[in-house]
Design a protein around this motif. Sequence first.
Motif, mmCIF file in Angstrom:
data_model
loop_
_atom_site.group_PDB
_atom_site.id
_atom_site.type_symbol
_atom_site.label_atom_id
_atom_site.label_comp_id
_atom_site.label_asym_id
_atom_site.label_seq_id
_atom_site.Cartn_x
_atom_site.Cartn_y
_atom_site.Cartn_z
ATOM 1 N N SER A 1 -8.900 10.131 -35.253
ATOM 2 C CA SER A 1 -9.938 9.513 -35.604
ATOM 3 C C SER A 1 -11.018 10.444 -34.976
ATOM 4 O O SER A 1 -12.471 10.686 -35.646
ATOM 5 N N LEU A 2 -10.814 11.234 -34.029
ATOM 6 C CA LEU A 2 -11.875 11.971 -33.324
ATOM 7 C C LEU A 2 -12.606 13.097 -33.994
ATOM 8 O O LEU A 2 -13.733 13.618 -33.818
ATOM 9 N N LYS A 3 -11.705 13.882 -34.932
ATOM 10 C CA LYS A 3 -12.234 14.884 -35.849
ATOM 11 C C LYS A 3 -13.424 14.238 -36.569
ATOM 12 O O LYS A 3 -14.523 14.973 -36.775
ATOM 13 N N ALA A 4 -13.145 12.992 -37.242
ATOM 14 C CA ALA A 4 -13.993 12.403 -38.129
ATOM 15 C C ALA A 4 -15.309 12.073 -37.289
ATOM 16 O O ALA A 4 -16.594 12.356 -37.591
ATOM 17 N N PHE A 5 -15.173 11.555 -35.972
ATOM 18 C CA PHE A 5 -16.418 11.212 -35.096
ATOM 19 C C PHE A 5 -16.986 12.594 -34.605
ATOM 20 O O PHE A 5 -18.367 12.699 -34.623
ATOM 21 N N ASN A 6 -16.458 13.650 -34.614
ATOM 22 C CA ASN A 6 -16.960 15.002 -34.031
ATOM 23 C C ASN A 6 -17.971 15.595 -35.304
ATOM 24 O O ASN A 6 -19.027 16.118 -35.117
ATOM 25 N N LEU A 7 -17.499 15.532 -36.491
ATOM 26 C CA LEU A 7 -18.293 15.948 -37.567
ATOM 27 C C LEU A 7 -19.460 14.974 -37.857
ATOM 28 O O LEU A 7 -20.551 15.376 -38.221
ATOM 29 N N ASP A 8 -19.141 13.826 -37.847
ATOM 30 C CA ASP A 8 -20.159 12.795 -38.249
ATOM 31 C C ASP A 8 -21.500 12.716 -37.304
ATOM 32 O O ASP A 8 -22.567 12.766 -37.788
ATOM 33 N N LYS A 9 -21.238 12.697 -35.960
ATOM 34 C CA LYS A 9 -22.235 12.945 -34.917
ATOM 35 C C LYS A 9 -23.163 11.860 -34.731
ATOM 36 O O LYS A 9 -23.946 11.659 -33.784
ATOM 37 N N ARG A 10 -23.023 10.614 -35.473
ATOM 38 C CA ARG A 10 -24.008 9.238 -35.412
ATOM 39 C C ARG A 10 -23.533 8.587 -34.071
ATOM 40 O O ARG A 10 -24.513 7.982 -33.531
ATOM 41 N N TYR A 11 -22.165 8.593 -33.597
ATOM 42 C CA TYR A 11 -21.887 7.689 -32.462
ATOM 43 C C TYR A 11 -21.162 8.707 -31.716
ATOM 44 O O TYR A 11 -20.285 9.623 -32.018
ATOM 45 N N ASP A 12 -21.453 8.527 -30.300
ATOM 46 C CA ASP A 12 -20.712 9.436 -29.066
ATOM 47 C C ASP A 12 -19.541 8.469 -28.814
ATOM 48 O O ASP A 12 -19.551 7.168 -28.716
ATOM 49 N N VAL A 13 -18.557 9.158 -28.507
ATOM 50 C CA VAL A 13 -17.080 8.658 -28.197
ATOM 51 C C VAL A 13 -16.600 9.078 -26.946
ATOM 52 O O VAL A 13 -16.712 10.363 -26.550
ATOM 53 N N ILE A 14 -16.360 8.022 -26.013
ATOM 54 C CA ILE A 14 -15.466 8.597 -24.882
ATOM 55 C C ILE A 14 -14.233 7.761 -24.789
ATOM 56 O O ILE A 14 -14.004 6.595 -25.112
ATOM 57 N N CYS A 15 -12.956 8.442 -24.824
ATOM 58 C CA CYS A 15 -11.544 7.705 -24.731
ATOM 59 C C CYS A 15 -10.899 7.939 -23.298
ATOM 60 O O CYS A 15 -11.436 8.707 -22.592
ATOM 61 N N SER A 16 -10.239 7.161 -22.766
ATOM 62 C CA SER A 16 -9.761 6.846 -21.369
ATOM 63 C C SER A 16 -8.411 6.349 -21.444
ATOM 64 O O SER A 16 -8.116 5.619 -22.385
ATOM 65 N N GLY A 17 -7.605 6.589 -20.578
ATOM 66 C CA GLY A 17 -6.204 6.149 -20.133
ATOM 67 C C GLY A 17 -5.455 6.744 -19.315
ATOM 68 O O GLY A 17 -5.914 8.036 -18.977
ATOM 69 N N SER A 18 -4.644 5.829 -18.599
ATOM 70 C CA SER A 18 -3.774 6.565 -17.697
ATOM 71 C C SER A 18 -2.897 7.498 -18.064
ATOM 72 O O SER A 18 -2.382 7.344 -19.150
ATOM 73 N N MET A 19 -2.695 8.381 -17.325
ATOM 74 C CA MET A 19 -1.758 9.502 -17.897
ATOM 75 C C MET A 19 -0.113 8.846 -17.735
ATOM 76 O O MET A 19 0.535 9.503 -18.309
ATOM 77 N N LEU A 20 -0.176 7.925 -17.177
ATOM 78 C CA LEU A 20 1.032 7.040 -17.181
ATOM 79 C C LEU A 20 1.265 6.562 -18.607
ATOM 80 O O LEU A 20 0.544 5.605 -18.970
ATOM 81 N N GLY A 21 2.199 6.862 -19.353
ATOM 82 C CA GLY A 21 2.531 6.598 -20.671
ATOM 83 C C GLY A 21 1.724 7.313 -21.742
ATOM 84 O O GLY A 21 2.064 7.287 -22.955
ATOM 85 N N ILE A 22 0.875 8.187 -21.583
ATOM 86 C CA ILE A 22 0.100 8.782 -22.462
ATOM 87 C C ILE A 22 0.875 9.955 -22.738
ATOM 88 O O ILE A 22 1.625 10.698 -22.287
ATOM 89 N N ASN A 23 1.187 9.864 -24.380
ATOM 90 C CA ASN A 23 1.901 10.960 -24.926
ATOM 91 C C ASN A 23 0.967 12.012 -25.261
ATOM 92 O O ASN A 23 0.426 12.244 -26.340
ATOM 93 N N TYR A 24 0.253 12.916 -24.175
ATOM 94 C CA TYR A 24 -0.875 13.743 -24.282
ATOM 95 C C TYR A 24 -0.634 14.636 -25.317
ATOM 96 O O TYR A 24 -1.530 15.224 -25.825
ATOM 97 N N ARG A 25 0.569 15.285 -25.461
ATOM 98 C CA ARG A 25 0.947 16.327 -26.337
ATOM 99 C C ARG A 25 0.651 15.929 -27.798
ATOM 100 O O ARG A 25 -0.154 16.599 -28.661
ATOM 101 N N LYS A 26 1.012 14.694 -28.181
ATOM 102 C CA LYS A 26 0.541 13.961 -29.335
ATOM 103 C C LYS A 26 -0.969 13.849 -29.772
ATOM 104 O O LYS A 26 -1.569 14.160 -30.693
ATOM 105 N N ILE A 27 -1.410 13.356 -28.545
ATOM 106 C CA ILE A 27 -2.956 13.218 -28.837
ATOM 107 C C ILE A 27 -3.693 14.338 -28.923
ATOM 108 O O ILE A 27 -4.574 14.556 -29.666
ATOM 109 N N HIS A 28 -3.478 15.523 -27.991
ATOM 110 C CA HIS A 28 -4.019 16.849 -28.081
ATOM 111 C C HIS A 28 -3.693 17.398 -29.515
ATOM 112 O O HIS A 28 -4.926 17.856 -30.150
ATOM 113 N N SER A 29 -2.523 17.190 -30.167
ATOM 114 C CA SER A 29 -2.416 17.948 -31.377
ATOM 115 C C SER A 29 -3.259 17.127 -32.572
ATOM 116 O O SER A 29 -3.449 17.949 -33.500
ATOM 117 N N ASN A 30 -3.441 15.847 -32.380
ATOM 118 C CA ASN A 30 -4.288 15.085 -33.228
ATOM 119 C C ASN A 30 -5.562 15.520 -33.383
ATOM 120 O O ASN A 30 -6.542 14.854 -34.038
#
Length: 444
Positions: free
Chosen positions: A106-135
């Motif tokens: 959904s970050l692509k949509a939020f980036n284009l929309d610009k009405r709301y700022d977004v910060i995501c956070s999470g421990s790298m333990l368990g983050i499938n970051y490659r998937k998150i990055h590709s999305n």
Amino acid sequence: MYFKRKIDGFLADWKNNHSRKPLIVKGARQIGKTESILHFANENYENVVYINFALDKKYTTIVNDGYDVETVVKNITLINPSTRFIPDKTLIVFDEIQEYPDIATSLKAFNLDKRYDVICSGSMLGINYRKIHSNSVGSKTDYEMFSMDFEEFLWAKGYEDKAINSILEHMISLTPFSETELSVYKSLFLDYCVLGGMPDVIKGYIKTGTFSQSLEIQGQIRLDYEEDVRKYAEGLDQAKIISVYRSIPAQLAKENKKFQFSIIDKKARSREYTGCIEWLIDAGVVTECKCLNYPELPLKGNVDNSKYKLYYPDTGLLISTLDEEAQEDLRVNKNLGVYKGALYENFVAEAFVKQGLGLFYYKKDNSTLEEDFFVRSKNELIPVEVKSNNDSSKSLNALIKNDRYADIKHGIKLGDFNIGYTNNIYTFPYFCAFMLKAYLHKWD
């Protein structure tokens, strides 16, 4: 009690950037990510929407109907009707995104929309970051956070930037510290080594003025890391991951600190553990120091992938693994004893990583030529030696004097001594390690 952190300045700059993108703050568990983000949010936004996917499982359906902003906002308000979304005045915080990586799409949509700022956070333990990055590639900004460094510790102790910057001024001008300065900073540095940079540990220390409860908190953090291995390490041998993590103190206690699988199991083979080590590195609970093929520039691409050292990214956690007698000696007498070489080297590795410096070392096969770390200026490769005693620096001198190592003209030695310069070697006290990147910027 909120401690000033390096991320505070980054977040302020991010908000002041009119073309800002959604932000993802990465880092290991319990280093203060959520606390810093919410402190910034409450100081800078009229309206904050905070969603924790680990605690509020009901929100793990908000993109099921689509990834556009209207759909995500509508589903959040359906789950909690009291939630407000005020255009241009709202920050949405998606926390523990490792529990719901689909939100990254959904970050692509939020980036284009610009009405709301977004910060995501999470421990790298368990983050499938490659998937998150590709999305979300091209639609986000990344920030990697660590436990508190020595400068943040000094801030927590009440030291102003003027006093801290004077350390850098001493280094640049090669002006030795006074006896008082040296005594105070060495004492603070030893406290920091024992405590490490986990905010909960530092808070207890600042509140009580003692090391009371620090060991208990550190032990629990290590147990939580191991529990996360069991929770998130899918498709890998979880027992092997934990055995690698637990073996690091013994690996660093060796004279040859190259990681050896035989320390874990005499029959162990590297191919059985490679994925386990990569998982721990991705999780942010170990850091890797790569062995150079040859001490020359460039550093990247000039490595032997079969040789490496592993460190804990928080020296306090490393110290908490030691036996009870050593613990008592460290916390009461500040005596690093037989462990001091490993502990000081781990601290320097930690300081380098927190400054964004890469970790590289060199050990020549069938030779005594070995150097702990390497950094670079614009035009030079600079070996860095960590000394736990006052013995001569044979390898450092050999690298500087031998014409075969054309990229090396100077060296840096960190140890229990004052600032100095002789035979093309700069000497600095251990506590100066946190300023090395800033110092190198003044080198050329």
